[in-house]
Design a protein around this motif. Structure first.
Motif, short mmCIF file in Angstrom:
data_model
loop_
_atom_site.label_atom_id
_atom_site.label_comp_id
_atom_site.label_asym_id
_atom_site.label_seq_id
_atom_site.Cartn_x
_atom_site.Cartn_y
_atom_site.Cartn_z
N ALA A 46 0.87 -1.42 0.07
CA ALA A 46 -0.05 0.12 0.08
C ALA A 46 0.76 1.29 -0.08
O ALA A 46 0.47 2.39 -0.56
N LEU A 47 2.04 1.26 0.56
CA LEU A 47 2.88 2.40 0.73
C LEU A 47 3.58 2.64 -0.71
O LEU A 47 3.48 3.55 -1.19
N ALA A 48 3.87 1.42 -1.12
CA ALA A 48 4.56 1.64 -2.65
C ALA A 48 3.68 2.12 -3.41
O ALA A 48 3.93 2.70 -4.64
N GLU A 49 2.18 2.07 -3.39
CA GLU A 49 1.22 2.53 -4.37
C GLU A 49 0.59 3.84 -4.03
O GLU A 49 -0.13 4.13 -4.49
N GLY A 50 1.19 4.33 -2.88
CA GLY A 50 0.98 5.76 -2.82
C GLY A 50 -0.17 5.94 -1.57
O GLY A 50 -0.71 6.77 -1.51
N GLY A 51 -0.58 4.95 -0.98
CA GLY A 51 -1.48 4.84 0.20
C GLY A 51 -1.20 5.68 1.41
O GLY A 51 -0.26 6.00 1.60
N SER A 52 -2.13 6.20 2.16
CA SER A 52 -2.08 6.94 3.20
C SER A 52 -3.05 6.83 4.24
O SER A 52 -4.05 5.95 3.91
N PHE A 53 -2.90 7.13 5.35
CA PHE A 53 -3.88 7.25 6.60
C PHE A 53 -4.88 8.31 6.29
O PHE A 53 -4.43 9.53 5.94
N ILE A 54 -6.16 8.23 6.25
CA ILE A 54 -7.21 8.97 6.00
C ILE A 54 -8.03 9.12 7.58
O ILE A 54 -8.71 8.12 7.75
N TYR A 55 -8.10 10.29 8.07
CA TYR A 55 -9.17 10.60 9.10
C TYR A 55 -10.37 10.95 8.64
O TYR A 55 -10.50 12.09 8.25
N VAL A 56 -11.48 10.33 8.71
CA VAL A 56 -12.76 10.70 8.13
C VAL A 56 -13.23 11.60 9.28
O VAL A 56 -14.14 10.90 10.15
#
Length: 227
Positions: A46-56
């Protein structure tokens, strides 16, 4: 000092300052601070694909989880019921079971990729983590803490599998570390923290008193300007 072309006396200036202070207090009291402070992805595909943490936060209208709703590389967190005194004890999978009478704030964490992906990361809260729920039976037993503004689909597909892990950070009681490996419909856990200072609601009487004080101060200012 002059306002609207009129000379303003020191006592009137004090009234204006009082009004401004009251309005600032009202604005601050009505604001909503984060109960999830921060989070991040530190490894995995997920990091390699540009994922991030999102606080909704805030929760959008029609927010739905559990049915391939996101299909991306992000990990999402949102707040459930906040500062609730437990009527019955709750069993958790990480941490110590929480006794009846303890006040908790509940948070849901979701990872919903389109295909098999793994992700390492962390999330930090504004109060100590009391326990983490990762198994289906214990999630169902704690669903009284679910967010009523969220639609939870596929409730029987929640929880973690053998390849997943989550823990309370040994050096920071307000932080969890996780490793999720998921596909459809993703991984979902519930994090229970102690009383969340950022989630304390504004009491109606306090708000009314502040509004009333502001109106009275404004009326006083208007009368003095006319004098």
């Amino acid at each position: 000092m002059r306002i609207f072309g009129r000379s303003v006396k020191p006592k009137l200036m004090a009234s204006l300052a009082s009004l401004a202070s009251g309005l600032m207090m009202l604005g601050a009291a009505g604001s909503s601070n984060a109960t999830i402070i921060t989070g991040g992805i530190t490894g995995g595909s997920a990091l390699a694909e540009g994922g991030s943490f999102i606080y909704v936060n805030p929760i959008p209208v029609g927010f739905t989880v559990g049915n391939d709703n996101f299909q991306d590389f992000n990990v999402r967190g949102f707040d459930e019921d906040q500062n609730i005194v437990l009527a019955t004890a709750l069993s958790v999978d990480v941490g110590s079971n929480i006794a009846a009478g303890i006040e908790v704030a509940s948070h849901s964490i979701v990872f919903d990729p389109a295909q098999i992906e793994d992700v390492f990361g962390f999330i930090e809260f504004d109060s100590d983590v009391l326990g983490i729920i990762t198994t289906l039976s214990k999630l169902a037993a704690s669903d009284s803490l679910a967010n009523t503004d969220v639609a939870y689909l596929n409730p029987n597909a929640r929880g973690l599998e053998a390849d997943d892990s989550v823990s309370i950070d040994a050096n920071n009681a307000r932080r969890i570390n996780f490793h999720f490996r998921a596909s459809s419909p993703g991984d979902t856990i519930r994090v229970l923290t102690a009383h969340s200072p950022g989630a304390v609601p504004v009491s109606e009487p306090a708000s009314s008193l502040l509004i009333g004080a502001g109106i009275l101060s404004l009326m006083s200012v208007r009368r003095r300007l006319k004098a």
